[in-house]
Motif scaffolding. Structure first.
Motif, mmCIF file in Angstrom:
data_model
loop_
_atom_site.group_PDB
_atom_site.id
_atom_site.type_symbol
_atom_site.label_atom_id
_atom_site.label_comp_id
_atom_site.label_asym_id
_atom_site.label_seq_id
_atom_site.Cartn_x
_atom_site.Cartn_y
_atom_site.Cartn_z
ATOM 1 N N PHE A 29 -8.421 2.875 -6.053
ATOM 2 C CA PHE A 29 -7.603 4.417 -6.198
ATOM 3 C C PHE A 29 -6.168 3.981 -5.988
ATOM 4 C CE2 PHE A 29 -8.098 8.896 -6.725
ATOM 5 C CZ PHE A 29 -6.762 9.329 -5.755
ATOM 6 N N ARG A 30 -5.727 3.431 -5.051
ATOM 7 C CA ARG A 30 -4.224 3.477 -4.595
ATOM 8 C C ARG A 30 -3.574 2.962 -5.779
ATOM 9 N NH1 ARG A 30 -6.876 -0.334 -1.618
ATOM 10 N NH2 ARG A 30 -6.264 -2.790 -2.036
ATOM 11 N N SER A 31 -4.030 2.160 -6.629
ATOM 12 C CA SER A 31 -3.510 1.235 -7.862
ATOM 13 C C SER A 31 -3.240 2.493 -9.210
ATOM 14 C CB SER A 31 -4.214 0.064 -8.191
ATOM 15 O OG SER A 31 -4.287 -0.867 -7.158
ATOM 16 N N TRP A 53 1.055 5.947 -8.545
ATOM 17 C CA TRP A 53 0.545 5.456 -7.468
ATOM 18 C C TRP A 53 0.858 5.549 -5.990
ATOM 19 C CZ3 TRP A 53 2.082 1.822 -4.054
ATOM 20 C CH2 TRP A 53 3.484 0.843 -4.303
ATOM 21 N N ARG A 73 -1.487 13.082 -2.972
ATOM 22 C CA ARG A 73 -2.776 12.286 -2.921
ATOM 23 C C ARG A 73 -2.715 11.432 -1.560
ATOM 24 N NH1 ARG A 73 -1.978 7.828 -7.255
ATOM 25 N NH2 ARG A 73 -3.536 6.882 -6.515
ATOM 26 N N ASN A 75 -4.329 8.238 -0.389
ATOM 27 C CA ASN A 75 -4.973 6.914 -0.880
ATOM 28 C C ASN A 75 -5.911 6.430 0.000
ATOM 29 O OD1 ASN A 75 -3.505 7.001 -3.294
ATOM 30 N ND2 ASN A 75 -2.017 5.660 -2.418
ATOM 31 N N ASN A 78 -8.877 8.298 -1.136
ATOM 32 C CA ASN A 78 -9.426 8.149 -2.276
ATOM 33 C C ASN A 78 -9.311 9.578 -2.976
ATOM 34 O OD1 ASN A 78 -9.494 5.378 -2.078
ATOM 35 N ND2 ASN A 78 -11.474 5.294 -2.601
#
Length: 124
Positions: A29-31, A53, A73, A75, A78
């Motif tokens: 997810f973080r990418s 990201w 977001r 991370n 997710n």
């Protein structure tokens, strides 16, 4: 298998607030850059907001929601969020989140994965 699951939609009065969430699984997810789109009845799907990201200052908004909506977001969880304030009846739509491997943008074609959508209805 990648899954994006939106939640938090519902019925709210004109001027109210909602927070949408989109939980991702099956991807790093973080990418991924993350975006929110919406589709009103009888209209094409349109861009709402996006974040790269890294989140933070790398956020982008449609003019129609700038100053009212905030994308963020987490991370570690997710999850990407869309905080929607000062909602208007014209914000009524199905809201979708989407994930992109690479820099985000306003074009649907950039995104690799999509959620199933969550309904937001703003009553006047």
């Amino acid at each position: 298998q990648v899954q994006l699951v939106e939640s938090g939609g519902g019925l709210v009065q004109d001027g109210g607030s909602l927070r949408l969430s989109c939980a991702g699984s099956g991807l790093t997810f973080r990418s991924y850059g993350m975006g929110w789109f919406r589709q009103a009845p009888g209209k094409e799907r349109e861009f709402v907001a996006a974040t790269n990201w890294s989140g933070g200052s790398s956020t982008y908004y449609a003019d129609s929601v700038k100053g009212r909506f905030t994308i963020s977001r987490d991370n570690a969880k997710n999850t990407v969020y869309l905080q929607m304030n000062s909602l208007k009846p014209e914000d009524t739509a199905v809201y979708y989140c989407a994930a992109r491997w690479g820099p985000v943008g306003a074009e649907e074609e950039l995104y690799d994965y999509w959620g199933q959508g969550t309904q937001v209805t703003v009553s006047s």
